[in-house]
Design a protein around this motif. Structure first.
Motif, PDB file in Angstrom:
ATOM      1  N   ARG A  70      26.363  36.466  38.588  1.00  0.00           N
ATOM      2  CA  ARG A  70      26.401  37.167  39.874  1.00  0.00           C
ATOM      3  C   ARG A  70      25.258  38.158  40.012  1.00  0.00           C
ATOM      4  O   ARG A  70      24.893  38.835  39.066  1.00  0.00           O
ATOM      5  CB  ARG A  70      27.742  37.887  40.004  1.00  0.00           C
ATOM      6  CG  ARG A  70      27.859  38.849  41.184  1.00  0.00           C
ATOM      7  CD  ARG A  70      27.431  40.246  40.788  1.00  0.00           C
ATOM      8  NE  ARG A  70      27.871  41.291  41.709  1.00  0.00           N
ATOM      9  CZ  ARG A  70      27.549  42.569  41.579  1.00  0.00           C
ATOM     10  NH1 ARG A  70      26.801  42.977  40.576  1.00  0.00           N
ATOM     11  NH2 ARG A  70      27.989  43.460  42.446  1.00  0.00           N
ATOM     12  N   ASP A  72      23.835  41.150  43.111  1.00  0.00           N
ATOM     13  CA  ASP A  72      24.011  41.815  44.395  1.00  0.00           C
ATOM     14  C   ASP A  72      22.725  41.656  45.201  1.00  0.00           C
ATOM     15  O   ASP A  72      21.644  41.518  44.638  1.00  0.00           O
ATOM     16  CB  ASP A  72      24.362  43.291  44.214  1.00  0.00           C
ATOM     17  CG  ASP A  72      23.782  43.881  42.924  1.00  0.00           C
ATOM     18  OD1 ASP A  72      22.770  43.364  42.421  1.00  0.00           O
ATOM     19  OD2 ASP A  72      24.338  44.853  42.425  1.00  0.00           O
ATOM     20  N   GLN A 122      25.851  37.979  46.005  1.00  0.00           N
ATOM     21  CA  GLN A 122      26.908  38.743  46.682  1.00  0.00           C
ATOM     22  C   GLN A 122      26.362  39.848  47.579  1.00  0.00           C
ATOM     23  O   GLN A 122      25.543  40.659  47.156  1.00  0.00           O
ATOM     24  CB  GLN A 122      27.811  39.350  45.621  1.00  0.00           C
ATOM     25  CG  GLN A 122      28.920  40.234  46.174  1.00  0.00           C
ATOM     26  CD  GLN A 122      29.244  41.377  45.252  1.00  0.00           C
ATOM     27  OE1 GLN A 122      29.691  41.153  44.131  1.00  0.00           O
ATOM     28  NE2 GLN A 122      29.039  42.613  45.707  1.00  0.00           N
ATOM     29  N   GLU A 125      27.301  45.234  47.905  1.00  0.00           N
ATOM     30  CA  GLU A 125      27.721  45.970  46.712  1.00  0.00           C
ATOM     31  C   GLU A 125      27.734  47.466  46.975  1.00  0.00           C
ATOM     32  O   GLU A 125      28.623  48.187  46.500  1.00  0.00           O
ATOM     33  CB  GLU A 125      26.791  45.648  45.535  1.00  0.00           C
ATOM     34  CG  GLU A 125      27.265  46.203  44.189  1.00  0.00           C
ATOM     35  CD  GLU A 125      26.926  47.663  43.964  1.00  0.00           C
ATOM     36  OE1 GLU A 125      27.706  48.371  43.299  1.00  0.00           O
ATOM     37  OE2 GLU A 125      25.874  48.125  44.471  1.00  0.00           O
ATOM     38  N   ALA A 131      32.194  42.273  46.414  1.00  0.00           N
ATOM     39  CA  ALA A 131      32.918  41.544  45.374  1.00  0.00           C
ATOM     40  C   ALA A 131      34.313  41.157  45.858  1.00  0.00           C
ATOM     41  O   ALA A 131      34.781  40.038  45.634  1.00  0.00           O
ATOM     42  CB  ALA A 131      33.004  42.390  44.104  1.00  0.00           C
ATOM     43  N   VAL A 135      36.117  37.529  46.063  1.00  0.00           N
ATOM     44  CA  VAL A 135      37.435  37.273  45.472  1.00  0.00           C
ATOM     45  C   VAL A 135      38.339  36.622  46.514  1.00  0.00           C
ATOM     46  O   VAL A 135      39.031  35.635  46.238  1.00  0.00           O
ATOM     47  CB  VAL A 135      38.063  38.578  44.947  1.00  0.00           C
ATOM     48  CG1 VAL A 135      39.531  38.355  44.580  1.00  0.00           C
ATOM     49  CG2 VAL A 135      37.302  39.090  43.730  1.00  0.00           C
ATOM     50  N   GLY A 148      26.840  39.540  34.770  1.00  0.00           N
ATOM     51  CA  GLY A 148      25.980  40.226  35.724  1.00  0.00           C
ATOM     52  C   GLY A 148      24.873  40.943  34.989  1.00  0.00           C
ATOM     53  O   GLY A 148      24.782  40.904  33.752  1.00  0.00           O
ATOM     54  N   GLU A 317      30.028  50.279  40.114  1.00  0.00           N
ATOM     55  CA  GLU A 317      29.555  48.920  40.398  1.00  0.00           C
ATOM     56  C   GLU A 317      30.731  48.070  40.848  1.00  0.00           C
ATOM     57  O   GLU A 317      31.731  47.973  40.133  1.00  0.00           O
ATOM     58  CB  GLU A 317      28.945  48.304  39.127  1.00  0.00           C
ATOM     59  CG  GLU A 317      27.514  47.830  39.254  1.00  0.00           C
ATOM     60  CD  GLU A 317      27.329  46.603  40.145  1.00  0.00           C
ATOM     61  OE1 GLU A 317      28.341  45.987  40.546  1.00  0.00           O
ATOM     62  OE2 GLU A 317      26.173  46.269  40.422  1.00  0.00           O
ATOM     63  N   ASP A 318      30.612  47.427  42.010  1.00  0.00           N
ATOM     64  CA  ASP A 318      31.758  46.658  42.487  1.00  0.00           C
ATOM     65  C   ASP A 318      31.927  45.336  41.747  1.00  0.00           C
ATOM     66  O   ASP A 318      32.901  44.620  41.947  1.00  0.00           O
ATOM     67  CB  ASP A 318      31.704  46.466  44.006  1.00  0.00           C
ATOM     68  CG  ASP A 318      30.867  45.282  44.466  1.00  0.00           C
ATOM     69  OD1 ASP A 318      30.020  44.793  43.699  1.00  0.00           O
ATOM     70  OD2 ASP A 318      31.043  44.862  45.630  1.00  0.00           O
ATOM     71  N   PHE A 319      31.014  45.003  40.830  1.00  0.00           N
ATOM     72  CA  PHE A 319      31.152  43.843  39.938  1.00  0.00           C
ATOM     73  C   PHE A 319      32.514  43.856  39.247  1.00  0.00           C
ATOM     74  O   PHE A 319      33.116  42.804  39.005  1.00  0.00           O
ATOM     75  CB  PHE A 319      30.025  43.881  38.899  1.00  0.00           C
ATOM     76  CG  PHE A 319      30.096  42.811  37.845  1.00  0.00           C
ATOM     77  CD1 PHE A 319      29.550  41.554  38.069  1.00  0.00           C
ATOM     78  CD2 PHE A 319      30.685  43.059  36.611  1.00  0.00           C
ATOM     79  CE1 PHE A 319      29.607  40.564  37.093  1.00  0.00           C
ATOM     80  CE2 PHE A 319      30.739  42.086  35.631  1.00  0.00           C
ATOM     81  CZ  PHE A 319      30.188  40.831  35.874  1.00  0.00           C
ATOM     82  N   HIS A 320      33.013  45.037  38.934  1.00  0.00           N
ATOM     83  CA  HIS A 320      34.226  45.133  38.123  1.00  0.00           C
ATOM     84  C   HIS A 320      35.498  44.836  38.905  1.00  0.00           C
ATOM     85  O   HIS A 320      36.572  44.704  38.304  1.00  0.00           O
ATOM     86  CB  HIS A 320      34.279  46.512  37.465  1.00  0.00           C
ATOM     87  CG  HIS A 320      33.035  46.811  36.680  1.00  0.00           C
ATOM     88  ND1 HIS A 320      32.642  46.063  35.594  1.00  0.00           N
ATOM     89  CD2 HIS A 320      32.059  47.742  36.860  1.00  0.00           C
ATOM     90  CE1 HIS A 320      31.499  46.530  35.120  1.00  0.00           C
ATOM     91  NE2 HIS A 320      31.126  47.542  35.877  1.00  0.00           N
ATOM     92  N   TYR A 322      35.950  42.017  40.186  1.00  0.00           N
ATOM     93  CA  TYR A 322      36.241  40.630  39.825  1.00  0.00           C
ATOM     94  C   TYR A 322      37.288  40.564  38.718  1.00  0.00           C
ATOM     95  O   TYR A 322      38.217  39.748  38.776  1.00  0.00           O
ATOM     96  CB  TYR A 322      34.960  39.920  39.396  1.00  0.00           C
ATOM     97  CG  TYR A 322      33.984  39.669  40.525  1.00  0.00           C
ATOM     98  CD1 TYR A 322      34.315  38.818  41.578  1.00  0.00           C
ATOM     99  CD2 TYR A 322      32.742  40.279  40.541  1.00  0.00           C
ATOM    100  CE1 TYR A 322      33.429  38.597  42.613  1.00  0.00           C
ATOM    101  CE2 TYR A 322      31.838  40.060  41.578  1.00  0.00           C
ATOM    102  CZ  TYR A 322      32.191  39.212  42.621  1.00  0.00           C
ATOM    103  OH  TYR A 322      31.307  38.996  43.659  1.00  0.00           O
TER     104      TYR A 322
END
Length: 381
Positions: A70, A72, A122, A125, A131, A135, A148, A317-320, A322
């Protein structure tokens, strides 16, 4: 692999140049989406876009395991040289370049694997929403691994060093409105001064505490009240609270404390205070297996002497989201040390672009390593 990377380097420099010079803010990354789509379709990839949103994804192969990568794609809106504009000061232009590089490299390596690679480009972010939107689209429901990358400031990683995981903290941005009573400044007893109420709120927020082993902060970052006339007791005030904690449990405790504090101030002054959550970002939930795969990829790419321990950072971080929303996904994020100064989100942020090609190699080896790990586990069953 390194020979192919050398051949790709001029093309990736051109990609970075375009992305850096054409930043777009969250949910408006239309040219960015079209540009990436054009590059990947030219390389023969089938690109999936969305009718109702920016962003895209690419799939290679079929079946399980599903290994995700992924990046951003949005930029910040900030003041640069006295003018507000979209600006890539968080490194998303670098992240996109590296992930595009992985796709170009994998095609040229002509290696085979059993399973699916799903690459996510994505949006949004910086809004903490992108994210979650992916989802909701089901793009991680069947994922086994997700990786990432994020460029890191020199305070965390020196130039040319790399870490296998980033432990970002949780953060929330809360916006509020104080509803007092306006009156003549000569008769303050007839009004309810929103500034005085706000001052009490700011002081009361300092009394919120959680476990001292969890780094945290609660602070008012914006406060506006009053108008043109200085002889009026202002009824309205608008404020923003920035809330941060290193764990998801900590941020929930802080949010509960803020709610209690606001209710207490409402009762004390007999006013109403409206509060809304504008941004929510989850803390990292790092999987040890995914972390170990990145660690091995770093060692294979640059050697163990350039490997550093995972970084614990207060940034978000909006990665988390997921992993918070889909606990079955084994995820970790590569930290790329690239001499980044003076810091992330600084309008004059700069870094060593030569490290991007190293990042491509580490990420490519990470993806291939995940397939190797999955095959190893399957054989041991």
């Amino acid at each position: 692999m390194k020979e192919q990377l050398t051949l790709l380097e001029p093309q990736l420099k051109s990609v970075f140049k375009y992305l850096h010079e054409n930043p777009e803010i969250s949910w408006k990354e239309r040219r960015t989406t079209d540009y990436i789509k054009g590059i990947l379709e030219q390389e023969g990839y089938e690109v999936h876009t969305f009718a109702d949103s920016t962003g895209l994804y690419v799939e290679i192969g079929e079946g399980r395991p599903v290994v995700g990568l992924r990046t951003d794609i949005d930029a910040l809106w900030q003041e640069v040289d006295g003018e507000f504009q979209a600006h890539h000061s968080c490194g998303h232009d670098a992240h996109m370049t590296m992930v595009i590089g992985v796709l170009l490299l994998l095609k040229r390596l002509k290696r085979t694997w059993r399973g699916t690679i799903r690459v996510l480009f994505q949006p949004a972010e910086e809004k903490g929403q992108g994210a979650l939107s992916f989802v909701d689209r089901g793009l991680v429901d069947d994922m086994d691994y997700l990786f990432g990358v994020h460029v890191r400031p020199v305070q965390e990683l020196s130039d040319g060093t790399f870490c296998p995981a980033l432990y970002h903290g949780a953060s929330r941005l809360l916006c509020g409105q104080i509803n007092g009573v306006e009156s003549h400044a000569a008769r303050p007893h007839l009004g309810k001064n929103a500034i005085e109420i706000g001052a009490s709120l700011i002081e009361a927020l300092k009394t919120i505490h959680i476990d001292t082993m969890i780094p945290f902060s609660v602070k008012v970052t914006k406060f506006q009240a009053g108008g043109e006339s200085g002889n009026i007791i202002p009824a309205k005030a608008y404020f923003t609270i920035d809330v941060r904690a290193q764990t998801n449990e900590g941020i929930e405790q802080l949010h509960d404390g803020i709610e209690r504090t606001i209710r207490a101030i409402e009762s004390l002054y007999e006013v109403s205070i409206d509060l809304q959550e504008q941004v929510r970002v989850a803390a990292a939930e790092v999987d040890d297996e995914a972390k170990d795969i990145i660690e091995q990829a770093i060692i294979e790419s640059v050697g163990e002497e350039y490997l550093r321990p995972p970084v614990i950072t207060p940034g978000g971080e909006d990665f988390h989201f997921y992993t918070v929303k889909r606990a079955n996904v084994k995820a970790a994020m590569l930290g790329l040390g690239c001499g980044l100064t003076p810091g992330l989100h600084h309008p004059k942020m700069t870094f060593n672009k030569d490290q991007l090609i190293v990042g491509v190699e580490i990420l490519a080896r990470t993806v291939l390593g995940a397939f190797a790990q999955a095959e190893k586990e399957a054989l041991s069953c």
